[in-house]
Design an enzyme around this catalytic site. Sequence first.
Site, mmCIF file in Angstrom:
data_model
loop_
_atom_site.group_PDB
_atom_site.id
_atom_site.type_symbol
_atom_site.label_atom_id
_atom_site.label_comp_id
_atom_site.label_asym_id
_atom_site.label_seq_id
_atom_site.Cartn_x
_atom_site.Cartn_y
_atom_site.Cartn_z
ATOM 1 N N ALA A 1 24.424 -16.720 31.644
ATOM 2 C CA ALA A 1 25.821 -16.999 32.006
ATOM 3 C C ALA A 1 26.241 -18.446 31.766
ATOM 4 C CB ALA A 1 26.042 -16.617 33.472
ATOM 5 N N ALA A 2 25.573 -19.396 32.402
ATOM 6 C CA ALA A 2 25.999 -20.795 32.300
ATOM 7 C C ALA A 2 25.800 -21.339 30.896
ATOM 8 C CB ALA A 2 25.241 -21.653 33.318
ATOM 9 N N GLU B 1 16.236 -19.238 24.300
ATOM 10 C CA GLU B 1 16.174 -18.264 25.394
ATOM 11 C C GLU B 1 14.800 -17.612 25.388
ATOM 12 O OE1 GLU B 1 16.102 -15.784 28.263
ATOM 13 O OE2 GLU B 1 17.813 -17.160 28.114
ATOM 14 N N CYS C 1 23.403 -8.894 38.190
ATOM 15 C CA CYS C 1 23.898 -8.226 39.402
ATOM 16 C C CYS C 1 23.982 -6.717 39.227
ATOM 17 C CB CYS C 1 25.275 -8.776 39.771
ATOM 18 S SG CYS C 1 25.285 -10.541 40.129
ATOM 19 N N VAL D 1 11.398 -23.416 26.159
ATOM 20 C CA VAL D 1 11.335 -24.878 26.095
ATOM 21 C C VAL D 1 10.271 -25.348 27.087
ATOM 22 C CG1 VAL D 1 12.579 -27.034 26.480
ATOM 23 C CG2 VAL D 1 13.720 -25.113 25.350
ATOM 24 N N ASP E 1 22.520 -21.564 38.191
ATOM 25 C CA ASP E 1 21.661 -21.430 39.367
ATOM 26 C C ASP E 1 20.654 -22.557 39.527
ATOM 27 O OD1 ASP E 1 23.027 -19.097 39.685
ATOM 28 O OD2 ASP E 1 21.334 -17.754 39.328
ATOM 29 N N ASN F 1 29.197 -18.941 35.543
ATOM 30 C CA ASN F 1 30.157 -18.817 34.449
ATOM 31 C C ASN F 1 31.208 -19.921 34.497
ATOM 32 O OD1 ASN F 1 29.878 -16.276 32.639
ATOM 33 N ND2 ASN F 1 29.357 -15.537 34.674
#
Length: 459
Positions: free
Chosen positions: A12-13, A36, A46, A84, A289, A311
């Site tokens: 999301a972020a 990722e 969710c 990473v 988060d 978001n």
Amino acid sequence: MAQRLIVIGGDAAGMSAASQARRRRDRGDLEIVVFERGHFTSYSACGIPYWISGLVPGPEALIARGPETFRTEYAMDVRMRHEVTAIDLERREVVARDLKGGGEVRERFDDLMYATGAVPVKPSWAITDAGGVFGMQTLDDGAALRDWLDADPQPRRAVVVGGGYIGVEIAEALIQRGLSVTLVEAGEQPMSTVDSDMGELVAEAMRGLGITIRGSLPVSGLEERDGRVSAVVTAEGPIPTDVVVMGLGVRPNTALAEAAGLPLGPTGAIRVDRRMRVPGHPGVWAAGDCVETLHRVSGLPVHVPLGTHANKQGRVAGINIGGGYATFTGVIGTAVTKVCDLEVGRTGLRERDATAAGFEFVSVIAESTNRAGYYPGARPMTVKLIAERPSGRLLGAQIVGWSEAAKRIDSLAVALWNGMTVDDMTQLDLGYAPPYAPVWDPVLIAARKAVDALAALDR
């Protein structure tokens, strides 16, 4: 040479930030590389419980945009299954390991977007090679649990450890799958995100579904047989099970940040300013988060891991990276969930939060119905308000009830966000029709009760 933005984390972020930056700067001006470590980008964690239950077909239904969309439509270099492992702030480089093909890459950056999210809380006793023990943080976790539930021999008994949002929602999903479910909670009851008097209403509804609740019972270990989990160990004896789902909450995923020397706040999450910049480190941004933010009511830093915040924060960071100007002004902790048809909503401070923040306050509970009492389908609704003394400013609210209950928390969240008093709230012009509300909406009834409680204390 184009500037380069490295994004760590493709959910999301991270992807909100990357998308906003791309909308403002084309490929010739800004190169975007995303790392990722999982198999999916931009998905709804969710929604996992509803995939587990079978209500949502998933996992494709839970994915907003896959990596190929970002590559072709947003001109991003999205590298899946790349983790990473180090950030070199002095050299402006990251080191990433290819989890699928092997090998290691080192990539430079001008801007760095740190969006690693959160990781599940996992006590030492839960570290095991036994099959049938699951966290519930990612789509990969959901897929692993689905495979276990569908495999032979099919599990018949489940234990959910922890009664937060994920624990409660997974317990319901497993009941719907036909398993016998026990929820084990170290606290007195599940749903500590609301006060205990409201949490008891949730516990009653869970018992009504057939879920066994074992409160005030910490877990100390697991038993296994033939390489599979067979029981959860507690002070009151083992609880036999065929599958264990951990729902003990999450903590910010900050190991990389801490190793690189990025500042952490009192919550253990990364400190950022309103523009989502990491103080003291030009060109380094963080969101989601893994960061802490300001609670607009208490004025204290908090870590509230929700997709809504991730978001918004990612969008703010991306606008700023792209050359615009945006700020994230804090949170008030609004959240909703459900247990079968029982809906739960909360916003702002609980009683213990208000006490910890040094407020003097009153709290009231109002009982009403979701619709006009004479209209078919009218069901009970309980609204709790917490108001500051003597000002009457709303500090927090909680709702537990049936249809049309949870989303009523939104009107209370707007009142809280704008610093309204409970006296102000009694005049709110809320919608009324018998299928949707009594002539005095439950929110208005609770506000009037809070005004009366404050007046009684001032006499």
